[in-house]
Design a protein around this motif. Structure first.
Motif, PDB file in Angstrom:
ATOM      1  N   GLY A  18      58.451  28.643 -43.856  1.00 50.21           N
ATOM      2  CA  GLY A  18      57.526  27.978 -43.315  1.00 50.21           C
ATOM      3  C   GLY A  18      56.116  28.221 -44.196  1.00 50.21           C
ATOM      4  O   GLY A  18      55.203  27.285 -44.517  1.00 50.21           O
ATOM      5  N   SER A  19      56.062  29.383 -44.688  1.00 47.85           N
ATOM      6  CA  SER A  19      54.794  29.768 -45.397  1.00 47.85           C
ATOM      7  C   SER A  19      54.839  29.009 -46.606  1.00 47.85           C
ATOM      8  O   SER A  19      54.095  28.603 -47.240  1.00 47.85           O
ATOM      9  CB  SER A  19      54.853  31.163 -45.687  1.00 47.85           C
ATOM     10  N   LEU A  20      55.995  28.953 -47.183  1.00 45.26           N
ATOM     11  CA  LEU A  20      56.514  28.328 -48.518  1.00 45.26           C
ATOM     12  C   LEU A  20      55.904  26.870 -48.308  1.00 45.26           C
ATOM     13  O   LEU A  20      55.295  26.204 -49.222  1.00 45.26           O
ATOM     14  CB  LEU A  20      57.602  28.834 -49.098  1.00 45.26           C
ATOM     15  N   SER A  21      56.283  26.500 -47.502  1.00 47.53           N
ATOM     16  CA  SER A  21      56.195  24.921 -47.245  1.00 47.53           C
ATOM     17  C   SER A  21      54.659  24.792 -46.812  1.00 47.53           C
ATOM     18  O   SER A  21      54.295  23.555 -47.600  1.00 47.53           O
ATOM     19  CB  SER A  21      56.969  24.293 -45.844  1.00 47.53           C
ATOM     20  N   THR A  22      54.139  25.469 -46.308  1.00 48.82           N
ATOM     21  CA  THR A  22      52.426  25.430 -46.106  1.00 48.82           C
ATOM     22  C   THR A  22      51.778  25.440 -47.390  1.00 48.82           C
ATOM     23  O   THR A  22      50.759  24.678 -47.930  1.00 48.82           O
ATOM     24  CB  THR A  22      52.006  26.145 -45.283  1.00 48.82           C
ATOM     25  N   GLN A  23      52.288  26.222 -48.287  1.00 51.69           N
ATOM     26  CA  GLN A  23      51.772  26.492 -49.517  1.00 51.69           C
ATOM     27  C   GLN A  23      51.811  25.383 -50.631  1.00 51.69           C
ATOM     28  O   GLN A  23      51.083  24.735 -51.054  1.00 51.69           O
ATOM     29  CB  GLN A  23      52.139  27.715 -50.563  1.00 51.69           C
ATOM     30  N   TYR A  24      53.094  24.797 -50.391  1.00 51.18           N
ATOM     31  CA  TYR A  24      53.592  23.747 -51.307  1.00 51.18           C
ATOM     32  C   TYR A  24      52.612  22.277 -50.726  1.00 51.18           C
ATOM     33  O   TYR A  24      52.224  21.746 -51.512  1.00 51.18           O
ATOM     34  CB  TYR A  24      55.067  23.068 -51.235  1.00 51.18           C
ATOM     35  N   PHE A  25      52.465  22.168 -49.555  1.00 53.33           N
ATOM     36  CA  PHE A  25      51.562  21.214 -48.892  1.00 53.33           C
ATOM     37  C   PHE A  25      50.114  21.242 -49.607  1.00 53.33           C
ATOM     38  O   PHE A  25      49.638  20.206 -49.970  1.00 53.33           O
ATOM     39  CB  PHE A  25      51.686  21.020 -47.392  1.00 53.33           C
ATOM     40  N   THR A  26      49.818  22.704 -49.514  1.00 58.88           N
ATOM     41  CA  THR A  26      48.165  22.626 -50.013  1.00 58.88           C
ATOM     42  C   THR A  26      48.173  22.547 -51.570  1.00 58.88           C
ATOM     43  O   THR A  26      47.089  21.918 -51.915  1.00 58.88           O
ATOM     44  CB  THR A  26      47.800  24.401 -49.646  1.00 58.88           C
ATOM     45  N   LEU A  27      48.873  22.880 -52.100  1.00 51.07           N
ATOM     46  CA  LEU A  27      49.179  22.587 -53.714  1.00 51.07           C
ATOM     47  C   LEU A  27      49.289  21.025 -53.715  1.00 51.07           C
ATOM     48  O   LEU A  27      48.397  20.532 -54.619  1.00 51.07           O
ATOM     49  CB  LEU A  27      50.440  23.354 -54.157  1.00 51.07           C
ATOM     50  N   ILE A  28      50.152  20.408 -53.365  1.00 57.03           N
ATOM     51  CA  ILE A  28      50.078  18.777 -53.497  1.00 57.03           C
ATOM     52  C   ILE A  28      48.745  18.219 -52.851  1.00 57.03           C
ATOM     53  O   ILE A  28      48.462  17.439 -53.850  1.00 57.03           O
ATOM     54  CB  ILE A  28      51.311  18.344 -52.595  1.00 57.03           C
ATOM     55  N   SER A  29      48.214  18.461 -51.879  1.00 57.61           N
ATOM     56  CA  SER A  29      46.942  18.003 -51.252  1.00 57.61           C
ATOM     57  C   SER A  29      45.766  18.290 -52.424  1.00 57.61           C
ATOM     58  O   SER A  29      45.161  17.444 -52.715  1.00 57.61           O
ATOM     59  CB  SER A  29      46.750  18.586 -49.953  1.00 57.61           C
ATOM     60  N   ALA A  30      45.896  19.604 -52.974  1.00 60.13           N
ATOM     61  CA  ALA A  30      44.846  19.838 -53.977  1.00 60.13           C
ATOM     62  C   ALA A  30      44.943  18.826 -55.322  1.00 60.13           C
ATOM     63  O   ALA A  30      43.887  18.448 -55.872  1.00 60.13           O
ATOM     64  CB  ALA A  30      44.811  21.269 -54.413  1.00 60.13           C
ATOM     65  N   TYR A  31      46.310  18.928 -55.700  1.00 58.78           N
ATOM     66  CA  TYR A  31      46.276  17.822 -56.924  1.00 58.78           C
ATOM     67  C   TYR A  31      45.932  16.509 -56.800  1.00 58.78           C
ATOM     68  O   TYR A  31      45.339  15.678 -57.433  1.00 58.78           O
ATOM     69  CB  TYR A  31      47.875  18.155 -57.354  1.00 58.78           C
ATOM     70  N   VAL A  32      46.370  15.931 -55.455  1.00 52.06           N
ATOM     71  CA  VAL A  32      46.119  14.760 -55.226  1.00 52.06           C
ATOM     72  C   VAL A  32      44.513  14.340 -55.266  1.00 52.06           C
ATOM     73  O   VAL A  32      43.802  13.404 -55.552  1.00 52.06           O
ATOM     74  CB  VAL A  32      46.843  14.247 -53.992  1.00 52.06           C
ATOM     75  N   VAL A  33      43.897  15.551 -54.426  1.00 50.42           N
ATOM     76  CA  VAL A  33      42.224  15.282 -54.287  1.00 50.42           C
ATOM     77  C   VAL A  33      41.932  15.235 -55.991  1.00 50.42           C
ATOM     78  O   VAL A  33      40.917  14.647 -55.986  1.00 50.42           O
ATOM     79  CB  VAL A  33      41.728  16.472 -53.368  1.00 50.42           C
ATOM     80  N   VAL A  34      42.315  16.302 -56.762  1.00 52.69           N
ATOM     81  CA  VAL A  34      41.838  16.059 -57.907  1.00 52.69           C
ATOM     82  C   VAL A  34      41.936  14.912 -58.850  1.00 52.69           C
ATOM     83  O   VAL A  34      41.172  14.530 -59.500  1.00 52.69           O
ATOM     84  CB  VAL A  34      42.315  17.491 -58.636  1.00 52.69           C
ATOM     85  N   ALA A  35      43.331  14.442 -58.568  1.00 55.15           N
ATOM     86  CA  ALA A  35      43.490  13.159 -58.968  1.00 55.15           C
ATOM     87  C   ALA A  35      42.575  12.257 -58.669  1.00 55.15           C
ATOM     88  O   ALA A  35      42.112  11.340 -59.545  1.00 55.15           O
ATOM     89  CB  ALA A  35      44.916  12.869 -58.694  1.00 55.15           C
ATOM     90  N   TYR A  36      42.330  12.074 -57.516  1.00 64.91           N
ATOM     91  CA  TYR A  36      41.335  11.077 -56.869  1.00 64.91           C
ATOM     92  C   TYR A  36      39.949  11.168 -57.352  1.00 64.91           C
ATOM     93  O   TYR A  36      39.077  10.237 -57.658  1.00 64.91           O
ATOM     94  CB  TYR A  36      41.535  11.117 -55.183  1.00 64.91           C
ATOM     95  N   LEU A  37      39.570  12.621 -57.279  1.00 61.28           N
ATOM     96  CA  LEU A  37      37.943  12.748 -57.556  1.00 61.28           C
ATOM     97  C   LEU A  37      37.637  12.814 -58.859  1.00 61.28           C
ATOM     98  O   LEU A  37      36.676  12.215 -59.412  1.00 61.28           O
ATOM     99  CB  LEU A  37      37.423  13.968 -56.754  1.00 61.28           C
ATOM    100  N   ALA A  38      38.577  13.295 -59.848  1.00 64.08           N
ATOM    101  CA  ALA A  38      38.320  13.636 -61.062  1.00 64.08           C
ATOM    102  C   ALA A  38      39.251  12.966 -62.210  1.00 64.08           C
ATOM    103  O   ALA A  38      39.128  13.238 -63.452  1.00 64.08           O
ATOM    104  CB  ALA A  38      38.017  15.307 -61.296  1.00 64.08           C
ATOM    105  N   GLY A  39      40.426  12.503 -61.759  1.00 61.17           N
ATOM    106  CA  GLY A  39      41.602  11.988 -62.348  1.00 61.17           C
ATOM    107  C   GLY A  39      41.163  11.297 -63.850  1.00 61.17           C
ATOM    108  O   GLY A  39      41.358  11.557 -64.990  1.00 61.17           O
ATOM    109  N   SER A  40      40.253  10.227 -63.455  1.00 56.49           N
ATOM    110  CA  SER A  40      39.689   9.331 -64.616  1.00 56.49           C
ATOM    111  C   SER A  40      38.704   9.988 -65.476  1.00 56.49           C
ATOM    112  O   SER A  40      38.600   9.535 -66.469  1.00 56.49           O
ATOM    113  CB  SER A  40      39.274   8.173 -63.928  1.00 56.49           C
ATOM    114  N   LYS A  41      38.342  11.032 -64.949  1.00 57.79           N
ATOM    115  CA  LYS A  41      37.076  11.704 -65.893  1.00 57.79           C
ATOM    116  C   LYS A  41      37.610  13.112 -66.774  1.00 57.79           C
ATOM    117  O   LYS A  41      36.891  13.395 -67.710  1.00 57.79           O
ATOM    118  CB  LYS A  41      36.032  12.296 -64.730  1.00 57.79           C
TER     119      LYS A  41
END
Length: 124
Positions: A18-41
């Motif tokens: 359960g903890s690993l699943s939560t960590q993975y979701f956090t990792l995916i979310s952070a990468y997607v947010v970075v992609a959305y906010l700063a990916g093109s920059k």
């Protein structure tokens, strides 16, 4: 080992999953947010560094999930050998399906999202 100790270890593995699943979701979310906010920059070097670290962490998380799943399977087999009354409701193939479909799919999907965001930035 007693039946109680094996069940306790098994419950710890379930908690770890359960903890690993939560960590993975956090990792995916952070990468997607970075992609959305700063990916093109991001420069190509920055993108390479971020994406490489992301893939390494994602794969290491998947390896930890696989390890915890295999360990859980071992404990369940040991309980079966002891003729334990502990309910054996865990389906190991379901966990392998989770690894392949959810973690693999979200990893590829998030990398595609970054690629699409950068490509959109090039066209602007």
């Amino acid at each position: 080992m007693t039946e109680y100790e094996i069940i306790d270890l098994l419950q710890q593995r379930y908690s770890e999953l359960g903890s690993l699943s939560t960590q993975y979701f956090t990792l995916i979310s952070a990468y997607v947010v970075v992609a959305y906010l700063a990916g093109s920059k991001l420069s190509k070097l920055q993108l390479s560094i971020v994406s490489t670290l992301y893939v390494i962490w994602a794969v290491s998380n998947s390896a930890a999930v696989l390890n915890a799943t295999n360990t859980s399977n071992y404990y369940l087999a040991t309980l079966r050998e002891m003729e334990s009354t502990f309910p054996d409701s865990t389906s190991v193939p379901v966990m392998y399906g989770y690894l392949i479909l959810v973690q693999g799919g979200s990893l590829l999907g998030s990398l595609y999202f970054m690629w699409a965001t950068r490509r959109k930035g090039d066209n602007v």
